[in-house]
Design a protein around this motif. Structure first.
Motif, PDB file in Angstrom:
ATOM      1  N   VAL A  78       0.897  -1.211   0.167  1.00  0.00           N
ATOM      2  CA  VAL A  78      -0.080  -0.047   0.035  1.00  0.00           C
ATOM      3  C   VAL A  78       0.858   1.242  -0.091  1.00  0.00           C
ATOM      4  CG1 VAL A  78      -1.600   1.284   1.593  1.00  0.00           C
ATOM      5  CG2 VAL A  78      -1.967  -1.022   0.945  1.00  0.00           C
ATOM      6  N   ALA A  79       1.994   1.340   0.838  1.00  0.00           N
ATOM      7  CA  ALA A  79       3.000   2.378   0.913  1.00  0.00           C
ATOM      8  C   ALA A  79       3.538   2.703  -0.360  1.00  0.00           C
ATOM      9  CB  ALA A  79       3.750   2.193   1.765  1.00  0.00           C
ATOM     10  N   ALA A  80       3.876   1.583  -1.053  1.00  0.00           N
ATOM     11  CA  ALA A  80       4.756   1.703  -2.342  1.00  0.00           C
ATOM     12  C   ALA A  80       3.598   2.210  -3.515  1.00  0.00           C
ATOM     13  CB  ALA A  80       5.096   0.252  -2.942  1.00  0.00           C
ATOM     14  N   LEU A  81       2.520   1.916  -3.427  1.00  0.00           N
ATOM     15  CA  LEU A  81       1.678   2.202  -4.538  1.00  0.00           C
ATOM     16  C   LEU A  81       1.384   3.674  -4.159  1.00  0.00           C
ATOM     17  CD1 LEU A  81      -0.521  -0.920  -4.935  1.00  0.00           C
ATOM     18  CD2 LEU A  81       1.140  -0.334  -6.430  1.00  0.00           C
ATOM     19  N   ALA A  82       1.086   3.880  -2.949  1.00  0.00           N
ATOM     20  CA  ALA A  82       0.820   5.334  -2.852  1.00  0.00           C
ATOM     21  C   ALA A  82       1.824   6.245  -3.205  1.00  0.00           C
ATOM     22  CB  ALA A  82       0.371   5.791  -1.218  1.00  0.00           C
ATOM     23  N   GLY A  83       2.963   5.926  -3.404  1.00  0.00           N
ATOM     24  CA  GLY A  83       3.992   6.684  -3.938  1.00  0.00           C
ATOM     25  C   GLY A  83       4.119   7.012  -5.155  1.00  0.00           C
TER      26      GLY A  83
END
Length: 97
Positions: A78-83
């Motif tokens: 989720v964090a990686a995709l949010a970037g």
């Protein structure tokens, strides 16, 4: 739609070892039990699409470890995709190892 991506060390623990179950609404249909078991197959981790995660183990401790690392893998994704940047995937041989 893409499922758990092999983009973190925690996610690689589940590479080719995770199942998926499509959302069927509120879990009040007893017939769904058989479909859950069938979808889980021989894996110990499953993503219940649009619902949550499921973990199994031969002991409670093992099931806890499975859900702990699966949750960490999902948090990293989720964090990686949010970037919004392009993601880097390890080679298939590394993923399988």
């Amino acid at each position: 739609e893409q499922g758990l991506l092999p983009i973190s060390q925690h996610a690689l623990k589940f590479y080719e070892r995770i199942s998926y179950h499509e959302y069927e609404g509120i879990a009040s249909d007893e017939a769904e039990r058989a479909r859950l078991v069938a979808d889980l197959g021989n894996n110990k981790a499953m993503v219940l699409r649009n619902h949550g995660l499921l973990a199994a183990g031969t002991t409670v401790a093992e099931a806890f470890i499975v859900i702990y690392y699966l949750e960490r893998a999902c948090q990293a994704q989720v964090a990686a995709l949010a970037g919004g940047s392009r993601l880097t995937y390890p080679p298939v041989a590394v993923r399988q190892h």
